[in-house]
Design a protein around this motif. Sequence first.
Motif, PDB file in Angstrom:
ATOM      1  N   LEU A 218      29.080  19.706   1.885  1.00  0.00           N
ATOM      2  CA  LEU A 218      27.912  19.353   2.132  1.00  0.00           C
ATOM      3  C   LEU A 218      26.904  19.185   1.185  1.00  0.00           C
ATOM      4  CD1 LEU A 218      27.431  21.533   5.599  1.00  0.00           C
ATOM      5  CD2 LEU A 218      27.913  18.843   5.692  1.00  0.00           C
ATOM      6  N   LYS A 219      26.414  18.128   0.709  1.00  0.00           N
ATOM      7  CA  LYS A 219      25.381  17.984  -0.248  1.00  0.00           C
ATOM      8  C   LYS A 219      24.090  18.472   0.363  1.00  0.00           C
ATOM      9  CE  LYS A 219      26.419  16.122  -3.850  1.00  0.00           C
ATOM     10  NZ  LYS A 219      26.846  16.513  -5.170  1.00  0.00           N
ATOM     11  N   MET A 220      23.341  19.459  -0.371  1.00  0.00           N
ATOM     12  CA  MET A 220      22.360  20.077   0.359  1.00  0.00           C
ATOM     13  C   MET A 220      21.112  19.804  -0.234  1.00  0.00           C
ATOM     14  SD  MET A 220      23.691  21.901   2.862  1.00  0.00           S
ATOM     15  CE  MET A 220      22.049  22.713   3.186  1.00  0.00           C
ATOM     16  N   GLY A 221      19.862  19.559   0.491  1.00  0.00           N
ATOM     17  CA  GLY A 221      18.744  19.446  -0.125  1.00  0.00           C
ATOM     18  C   GLY A 221      18.115  18.068   0.111  1.00  0.00           C
ATOM     19  N   THR A 222      16.759  17.838  -0.138  1.00  0.00           N
ATOM     20  CA  THR A 222      16.226  16.573   0.236  1.00  0.00           C
ATOM     21  C   THR A 222      16.279  15.647  -1.392  1.00  0.00           C
ATOM     22  OG1 THR A 222      14.191  17.547  -0.288  1.00  0.00           O
ATOM     23  CG2 THR A 222      14.935  17.006   2.075  1.00  0.00           C
ATOM     24  N   ILE A 238      17.589   8.876  -5.881  1.00  0.00           N
ATOM     25  CA  ILE A 238      16.443   8.762  -4.655  1.00  0.00           C
ATOM     26  C   ILE A 238      17.023   7.956  -3.586  1.00  0.00           C
ATOM     27  CG2 ILE A 238      13.916   8.198  -4.281  1.00  0.00           C
ATOM     28  CD1 ILE A 238      13.267   9.059  -7.067  1.00  0.00           C
ATOM     29  N   LYS A 239      17.420   6.694  -4.127  1.00  0.00           N
ATOM     30  CA  LYS A 239      17.911   5.784  -2.930  1.00  0.00           C
ATOM     31  C   LYS A 239      19.001   6.149  -2.265  1.00  0.00           C
ATOM     32  CE  LYS A 239      19.514   0.823  -2.663  1.00  0.00           C
ATOM     33  NZ  LYS A 239      19.785  -0.416  -3.556  1.00  0.00           N
ATOM     34  N   LYS A 240      19.865   7.064  -2.804  1.00  0.00           N
ATOM     35  CA  LYS A 240      21.127   7.522  -1.976  1.00  0.00           C
ATOM     36  C   LYS A 240      20.513   8.497  -1.024  1.00  0.00           C
ATOM     37  CE  LYS A 240      24.535   7.303  -5.453  1.00  0.00           C
ATOM     38  NZ  LYS A 240      25.504   8.133  -6.362  1.00  0.00           N
ATOM     39  N   CYS A 241      19.524   9.344  -1.331  1.00  0.00           N
ATOM     40  CA  CYS A 241      18.947  10.322  -0.390  1.00  0.00           C
ATOM     41  C   CYS A 241      18.055   9.570   0.989  1.00  0.00           C
ATOM     42  CB  CYS A 241      17.964  10.946  -1.062  1.00  0.00           C
ATOM     43  SG  CYS A 241      18.793  12.361  -1.920  1.00  0.00           S
ATOM     44  N   GLY A 250      18.096  16.618   5.444  1.00  0.00           N
ATOM     45  CA  GLY A 250      17.982  17.798   4.222  1.00  0.00           C
ATOM     46  C   GLY A 250      19.601  17.941   4.081  1.00  0.00           C
ATOM     47  N   VAL A 251      20.684  17.295   4.396  1.00  0.00           N
ATOM     48  CA  VAL A 251      22.017  17.515   4.091  1.00  0.00           C
ATOM     49  C   VAL A 251      22.770  16.410   4.635  1.00  0.00           C
ATOM     50  CG1 VAL A 251      22.151  18.425   6.470  1.00  0.00           C
ATOM     51  CG2 VAL A 251      24.026  19.040   5.190  1.00  0.00           C
ATOM     52  N   ARG A 252      23.780  16.042   3.785  1.00  0.00           N
ATOM     53  CA  ARG A 252      24.841  14.969   3.983  1.00  0.00           C
ATOM     54  C   ARG A 252      26.221  15.464   3.678  1.00  0.00           C
ATOM     55  NH1 ARG A 252      22.509  12.119  -0.986  1.00  0.00           N
ATOM     56  NH2 ARG A 252      24.201  11.729  -2.306  1.00  0.00           N
ATOM     57  N   ILE A 253      27.007  14.751   4.104  1.00  0.00           N
ATOM     58  CA  ILE A 253      28.557  14.935   4.228  1.00  0.00           C
ATOM     59  C   ILE A 253      29.295  14.463   2.924  1.00  0.00           C
ATOM     60  CG2 ILE A 253      30.689  14.701   5.083  1.00  0.00           C
ATOM     61  CD1 ILE A 253      29.742  14.920   7.941  1.00  0.00           C
ATOM     62  N   CYS A 254      29.587  15.196   2.160  1.00  0.00           N
ATOM     63  CA  CYS A 254      30.255  14.694   0.672  1.00  0.00           C
ATOM     64  C   CYS A 254      31.501  14.761   0.549  1.00  0.00           C
ATOM     65  CB  CYS A 254      29.739  15.712  -0.340  1.00  0.00           C
ATOM     66  SG  CYS A 254      29.934  15.272  -1.953  1.00  0.00           S
ATOM     67  N   GLY A 394      13.457  22.015   0.200  1.00  0.00           N
ATOM     68  CA  GLY A 394      14.590  21.003   0.276  1.00  0.00           C
ATOM     69  C   GLY A 394      15.880  21.649   1.151  1.00  0.00           C
ATOM     70  N   TYR A 395      16.286  22.472   0.192  1.00  0.00           N
ATOM     71  CA  TYR A 395      17.517  23.279   0.537  1.00  0.00           C
ATOM     72  C   TYR A 395      17.644  23.924   1.925  1.00  0.00           C
ATOM     73  CZ  TYR A 395      22.186  25.413  -0.583  1.00  0.00           C
ATOM     74  OH  TYR A 395      23.468  25.820  -0.449  1.00  0.00           O
ATOM     75  N   ILE A 396      16.231  24.813   2.086  1.00  0.00           N
ATOM     76  CA  ILE A 396      15.868  25.239   3.286  1.00  0.00           C
ATOM     77  C   ILE A 396      15.897  24.472   4.450  1.00  0.00           C
ATOM     78  CG2 ILE A 396      14.134  26.723   4.466  1.00  0.00           C
ATOM     79  CD1 ILE A 396      13.610  27.934   1.702  1.00  0.00           C
ATOM     80  N   PHE A 397      15.291  23.342   4.319  1.00  0.00           N
ATOM     81  CA  PHE A 397      14.959  22.104   5.090  1.00  0.00           C
ATOM     82  C   PHE A 397      16.693  21.934   5.620  1.00  0.00           C
ATOM     83  CE2 PHE A 397      14.586  17.563   6.390  1.00  0.00           C
ATOM     84  CZ  PHE A 397      14.151  17.664   7.512  1.00  0.00           C
ATOM     85  N   GLY A 398      17.420  21.757   4.667  1.00  0.00           N
ATOM     86  CA  GLY A 398      18.740  21.465   5.209  1.00  0.00           C
ATOM     87  C   GLY A 398      19.456  22.292   5.960  1.00  0.00           C
TER      88      GLY A 398
END
Length: 413
Positions: A218-222, A238-241, A250-254, A394-398
């Motif tokens: 998981l890629k963490m953070g905003t 920024i665009k990917k986020c 605040g998290v996406r699957i890597c 951002g990490y905490i949010f995820g």
Amino acid sequence: MVGQSPLDPSEGRTAVLLEPFVHQVGGHMSVMKYDEHTVCKPLVSQELSFYESLPLAMRQFTPQYKGIISVHLKKDSLGNLTLIASPSLQTESCGRLDNAIGDSSVTIWHKCKWAASTGTGSEHAFVKWSHTQLTKTFKDSCPGKMLLRTDLQYHTDSLLEDANRNQPERKSYNPWGLHCHRQHLNRMSSKHNENKLHQFLLLENVVSKYNYPCILDLKMGTRQHGDDASEEKKARHIKKCEQSTSASLGVRICGMQVYQADTGHFLCKDKYYGRKLSPEGFRQTLRQFLCNGNHLRTDLLEPIILRLKALLSVIRKQSSYRFYSSSLLIIYDGQEHKENTAPLDNHLHFQKTNCTTSHGTHHSRVDVRMIDFAHTTFKGSKCNHTTYDGPDHGYIFGLENLIKILQNISEGK
């Protein structure tokens, strides 16, 4: 971080032939297998700085740092490129380099002919082999060292997407690590000759204790770009986020691999799949990560949630730290305890999320680890560009969203 002289075999130092780490499910930098309990990756000074000053409270959530080794390229008798490590520390003896290269099945790479070389035009090869094809080599020079046999079955279709731009459901060994390895060797060979020494970090192999490691990266953070990113790279990240769950959750699957007990293969997803997921798609994929092709592994939910809550408590206390572009691994063993095992239905496909639930009384062994700190910054870092106040929100949010989603799965929502 490049030296000036190659390893001289006559010096009597141990040489280790590095293998692709076949359980790498995400990232773009190649991770290599050094031995059963150790992996290595190219040294980045910012990541080294992090490990050297790692807060005590975070150590249980990161791989153990084991030191630095020197690595250089070498061509074997067949003209194939390999990576050779020359340890600066005392390590397990794995025999002479000459003996290692003399074994025709010593490494995947010796016979690893990628699909691109077959005239298909596909950039990515698809590799398939079963877990039972793991076999011992190095029997004389390094007893107990496990290597993969090279009788791999290749497919010419793209690893990433089919003709309809959908990622095919494949029950296979994860090919991502080999994909990264090929690209890394190509980059090194184009920039450097065999006489250059490169420094690599030695790190704990956090999945070595698992028979069938199921891994969610998981890629963490905003925010994903580091302080040193160029304006072009910053805009790209920024665009990917913005276009993925990084912004909304605040998290996406890597990357992901899940052992399917009904077929004996791993189901694999990569970062391109993760980028396209909506928040609901993320939730469904998280549920799929806990499904073994027959039932939902509900026995894993409580220990994973507890471990994530413990990490959250630690991160909240890490003032000035920003873990930009770092990943979080959730790991468990695809081999269940007997009390959790139900009869297998060979016709139940993974993409069907109507898995029956299995309630076990034994808490299966799970792990949660933070990895990839090349862009991590903190007060006092040797590579510090900006000093931040407070924890990484951002990490905490995820983490908070990840915990909520798993709690909802646990409650049957």
